[in-house]
Design an enzyme around this catalytic site. Structure first.
Site, mmCIF file in Angstrom:
data_model
loop_
_atom_site.group_PDB
_atom_site.id
_atom_site.type_symbol
_atom_site.label_atom_id
_atom_site.label_comp_id
_atom_site.label_asym_id
_atom_site.label_seq_id
_atom_site.Cartn_x
_atom_site.Cartn_y
_atom_site.Cartn_z
ATOM 1 N N ASP A 264 0.789 -1.256 0.000
ATOM 2 C CA ASP A 264 0.000 0.000 0.000
ATOM 3 C C ASP A 264 0.812 1.292 0.000
ATOM 4 O O ASP A 264 0.417 2.281 0.661
ATOM 5 C CB ASP A 264 -0.962 0.013 1.204
ATOM 6 C CG ASP A 264 -1.977 -1.120 1.162
ATOM 7 O OD1 ASP A 264 -1.967 -1.888 0.196
ATOM 8 O OD2 ASP A 264 -2.773 -1.229 2.116
ATOM 9 N N LYS B 279 -6.645 -4.879 -3.224
ATOM 10 C CA LYS B 279 -7.299 -5.520 -2.077
ATOM 11 C C LYS B 279 -8.323 -4.561 -1.465
ATOM 12 O O LYS B 279 -8.040 -3.381 -1.279
ATOM 13 C CB LYS B 279 -6.255 -5.952 -1.049
ATOM 14 C CG LYS B 279 -5.412 -4.819 -0.449
ATOM 15 C CD LYS B 279 -4.353 -5.395 0.478
ATOM 16 C CE LYS B 279 -3.556 -4.353 1.206
ATOM 17 N NZ LYS B 279 -4.289 -3.521 2.140
ATOM 18 N N CYS C 57 -2.099 -2.518 7.744
ATOM 19 C CA CYS C 57 -2.084 -3.431 6.596
ATOM 20 C C CYS C 57 -0.855 -4.335 6.574
ATOM 21 O O CYS C 57 -0.937 -5.487 6.126
ATOM 22 C CB CYS C 57 -2.225 -2.642 5.304
ATOM 23 S SG CYS C 57 -3.885 -1.931 5.148
HETATM 24 C C1 C5J Z 1 -3.121 0.651 5.472
HETATM 25 C C2 C5J Z 1 -4.899 1.847 6.539
HETATM 26 N N1 C5J Z 1 -2.576 0.443 4.303
HETATM 27 N N2 C5J Z 1 -4.172 2.181 7.590
HETATM 28 N N3 C5J Z 1 -4.375 1.178 5.491
HETATM 29 O O1 C5J Z 1 -2.511 0.409 6.499
HETATM 30 O O2 C5J Z 1 -6.077 2.149 6.497
#
Ligand code: C5J
Length: 225
Positions: free
Chosen positions: A28, A133, A166
């Site tokens: 991400d 995702k 994540c």
């Molecule tokens: C991730 C989030 N990528 N914190 N998303 O950690 O919402």
């Protein structure tokens, strides 16, 4: 590269990297989380806390690509019709911008929008899998497990954001499916430094309950030999 097993200094113990069966999984590193004007900032976060992970990821990614080892990238986000967005996730938080709303980088966390894409510094190359995702974990409602099995991958070197959300969720999911995971501490980041530290400690606690934690210099040295 010639396939080999290489010991990497890690917590709580040495991680033996098997270059025939390992992949780099970058979680991400999207504009919506890392750039001003994105979803992360709309939630009241200081994005500079995440941006410190960019340079270490660039160095690790360059070494990984030079070693010709597999790379996978993930992106958290949703279909433009939002049919895969659970109402409970949509309602969550007190942000002026919600998932699907139009912000400075297009619709927040919606596939195909500028903010949903990966930051230019770490942009995927052709041949690198991009996993879209809808949840926090990379194994929920995606084909990543099938892809990794088809590639013969049993070990994941995991980086990205955020450490406690994540990255942590994905490592837990991967661990339950039998993968050995090495989180790379300086290539992960959180909006909350204390959650970053604790998120990493959770992985390596109790003899490595979910995996191992190392640093990018030792991983780069191992794959550059
Ligand atoms: C991730 C989030 N990528 N914190 N998303 O950690 O919402």
């Amino acid at each position: 590269m010639l396939h080999k097993t290489v010991p990497i200094a890690a917590n709580p113990s040495t991680f033996t990297l098997d270059t025939a069966h390992c992949a780099l999984l970058i979680i991400d590193m999207q504009r919506d989380f890392l750039e001003p004007g994105g979803f992360g900032e709309a939630l009241g976060n200081d994005v500079s806390q995440l941006r410190r992970a960019i340079a270490p990821n660039m160095a690790l990614l360059a070494a990984w690509r030079a070693a010709k080892l597999p790379v996978l990238h993930t992106r958290e986000g949703h279909r433009p019709d939002l049919f895969d967005l659970p109402p409970a996730k949509h309602r969550r938080g007190d942000a002026p911008l919600k998932i699907g709303d139009v912000g400075p980088m297009g619709r927040v966390l919606v596939r195909g929008e500028a903010g949903h894409d990966i930051i230019p510094e770490l942009y995927p190359l052709p041949g690198e899998a991009v996993i879209d995702k809808p949840g926090k974990g990379a194994f929920f409602a995606t084909d990543i497990h099938a892809i990794l099995q088809n590639l013969g991958i049993t070990q994941l070197v995991v980086t990205g954001v955020t450490t406690e959300v994540c990255v942590n969720t994905t490592i837990r999911e991967a661990n339950d499916r039998g993968y050995e995971c090495l989180a790379v501490a300086d290539c992960c980041a959180s909006y909350f430094p204390e959650f970053h530290e604790t998120g990493l400690r959770m992985i390596a606690a109790q003899g490595g309950i979910f995996g191992w934690v190392g640093t990018s210099d030792t991983v780069i040295a191992a794959i550059s030999q």
